[in-house]
Design an enzyme around this catalytic site. Structure first.
Site, PDB file in Angstrom:
ATOM      1  N   GLU A 191       2.893   5.397   1.277  1.00 40.76           N
ATOM      2  CA  GLU A 191       3.556   6.167   2.331  1.00 40.76           C
ATOM      3  C   GLU A 191       1.866   6.665   3.504  1.00 40.76           C
ATOM      4  OE1 GLU A 191       3.653   6.328  -1.145  1.00 40.76           O
ATOM      5  OE2 GLU A 191       5.229   6.950  -1.985  1.00 40.76           O
TER       6      GLU A 191
ATOM      7  N   CYS B 206       1.405  12.507  -0.794  1.00 38.25           N
ATOM      8  CA  CYS B 206       1.998  11.790  -0.082  1.00 38.25           C
ATOM      9  C   CYS B 206       3.002  13.411   0.943  1.00 38.25           C
ATOM     10  CB  CYS B 206       2.477  10.345  -0.508  1.00 38.25           C
ATOM     11  SG  CYS B 206       1.662   9.754  -0.773  1.00 38.25           S
TER      12      CYS B 206
ATOM     13  N   CYS C 298      -2.195   5.348  -2.126  1.00 38.84           N
ATOM     14  CA  CYS C 298      -0.532   5.255  -2.157  1.00 38.84           C
ATOM     15  C   CYS C 298      -0.200   4.658  -1.068  1.00 38.84           C
ATOM     16  CB  CYS C 298       0.289   6.203  -2.202  1.00 38.84           C
ATOM     17  SG  CYS C 298      -0.420   7.398  -3.916  1.00 38.84           S
TER      18      CYS C 298
ATOM     19  N   CYS D 190       4.493  11.094  -4.381  1.00 39.86           N
ATOM     20  CA  CYS D 190       3.708  11.314  -5.106  1.00 39.86           C
ATOM     21  C   CYS D 190       2.737  13.473  -3.972  1.00 39.86           C
ATOM     22  CB  CYS D 190       2.285  10.814  -4.890  1.00 39.86           C
ATOM     23  SG  CYS D 190       0.949  10.851  -4.297  1.00 39.86           S
TER      24      CYS D 190
END
Ligand code: THU
Length: 139
Positions: free
Chosen positions: A61, A95, A59, A92
């Site tokens: 992040e 993260c 992801c 998520c």
């Protein structure tokens, strides 16, 4: 926010948008950009990077945080997640755990979209009772 903080926020949002445009997301077509302000006042960026072996996707992040760590900055004030989704995108679970490692519990996590709608949480709200360095180290 004072004038300086507003200017910094605008800069952070521009950085998250720029990262969004660099996302590699051919499978989901769900592009995400992230930008964080470090405690030293620098802005670091990340985008999601997918993989043909889907589970290897990382992801925005987490790429943002790793990108910063490899450049010598491990402490952050705030992170902004930018998407062009009508529904504001929350980080998520994976993260949230990585954010909890490097941000203070009270640090803001913002989600912003192309309509400039915004939602803000604290790290604590996203992951209450997180397992963090304090649980492993003498902190
Ligand atoms: N994704 C992020 O980059 N950040 C989030 O906060 C949510 C999900 C990515 C992972 C994947 O590439 C795509 O969005 C769809 O799940």
């Amino acid at each position: 926010m004072n004038k300086n903080e507003i200017a910094r926020f605008d800069e952070l949002l521009l950085a998250a948008k720029a990262a969004y445009h660099l996302a590699y997301a051919p499978y989901s077509n769900f592009h995400v950009g992230a930008a964080a302000l470090t405690k030293n006042g620098n802005i670091v960026q990340g985008c999601n990077v997918e993989n043909a072996s889907y589970g290897l996707t990382v992801c925005a992040e987490r790429n943002c945080i790793s990108n910063s760590v490899i450049n010598g900055e491990q402490e952050f004030e705030v992170i902004v997640v930018y998407t062009e989704q009508d529904k504001l995108t929350p980080p998520c679970g994976a993260c949230r755990q990585v954010i909890a490692e490097f941000f203070e519990q009270s640090a803001p996590v913002l989600s912003v979209n192309h309509k400039n709608e915004q939602k803000v949480w604290t790290v604590q709200e996203l992951l209450p009772d997180a397992f963090t360095p304090k649980d492993l180290l003498d902190l």
